[in-house]
Design a protein around this motif. Sequence first.
Motif, short mmCIF file in Angstrom:
data_model
loop_
_atom_site.label_atom_id
_atom_site.label_comp_id
_atom_site.label_asym_id
_atom_site.label_seq_id
_atom_site.Cartn_x
_atom_site.Cartn_y
_atom_site.Cartn_z
N PRO A 1 -3.71 0.03 -4.39
CA PRO A 1 -2.39 0.26 -3.98
C PRO A 1 -2.10 1.75 -2.85
CG PRO A 1 -1.27 -0.41 -5.31
CD PRO A 1 -2.15 -0.61 -5.76
N CYS B 1 0.98 -1.27 0.19
CA CYS B 1 0.11 0.18 -0.17
C CYS B 1 0.96 1.71 0.32
CB CYS B 1 -0.81 0.33 1.56
SG CYS B 1 -2.02 -1.34 1.40
N TRP C 1 -4.32 2.00 0.82
CA TRP C 1 -3.42 2.39 1.91
C TRP C 1 -4.52 4.21 2.93
CZ3 TRP C 1 -3.17 7.90 2.50
CH2 TRP C 1 -1.80 8.25 3.79
#
Length: 354
Positions: free
Chosen positions: A71, A16, A75
């Motif tokens: 990703p 992430c 996050w």
Amino acid sequence: MQRAAHPIVKPAAVPCVPPTRSVVEFGAYVRGKKVPATGIAEALDLVREHNKDSDGANAFVWVGLHEPESPEVEWLSEVFGLHPLAVEDAVKAHQRPKVERYGDSLFMVLKTIAYLDHDQSSDNTEIIATGEIMVFLGADFVITVRHGEHCPLTIVRERLEDKPKLMNRGPAGVLHAIADHVVDQYLQVADLMQLELEEVEATVFADVSSRDINRIYQLKREMLEMKRGVTPLQAPLSALPQRRVIPAEMREYFRDVGDHLSRVCEQVESSNELCSSILQAALARSNALANEDMRKISSWVAILAVPTMIAGIYGMNFDFMPETKQVWGYPAVLAVMITACVLLHRGFRRNGWL
């Protein structure tokens, strides 16, 4: 001999990463005013610290993304505590308009519709462009994920920042501003499509060609695309004021947006029916014009058949044929041909075939 088993290698998980390329803008807002923050995580810590110390939760973070990668959204999911199913929908896009609740947060999908400028319509010309806006709504954050090039939210953010009183309504106020902006776009596109239909309707009883029918069919296809984007939002938006995450003072504003959406749905439905009627009328008119052309062609074929038949009979070169040895025989045959053609022409004109 047994073959050695090859070990199964699992693909490495993509780590992430904080969103960089996809971030349009982010900000921390305290009492309706934007305060400086170095990053998204720092902005969230700032507003949560403020809400912990203050009596009322009047600070939040607004993050705007445009077509982010997986990703980047993951996050944000770790930072804001987003549900994995909502994150998956936000990344893949092409979702149906809906409102889902995941714990204390709300996930809303809005279809965006934009009217494209075009001088001439062809089979490949698009009149309506669609996109999506996903909204994650929490007690102290708003995350907007936009797919598509049209209907940007910059104008909404600037309008709210210019009026701190509106921004002080919190995340629910931002959600209302976004929904109101999207529905206003619906109204504009519906009005422009109505003008397109009126223009086509005015010319449908003129000389209709296949090109005109293609244009009408294209409008019909675009109206169906608009209907698929607008109509499914009606039920979720009507139920939104009853959600617990929506403050009581904001529910009337969402009902107002729902009323505007109902008007759009009715206008789209009526325009869709009108487009179907225009298409049927154009096809009927085209068939009528084709029948008129066939009657004209048949009339001229019948007129020309008489001299062709007489000329064919006298062209058989038999010895014993009437009037072949007479001096006035040739003019007499021509006179018979002309007289028959004139009589047939008058008869067809009297019946409306010519």
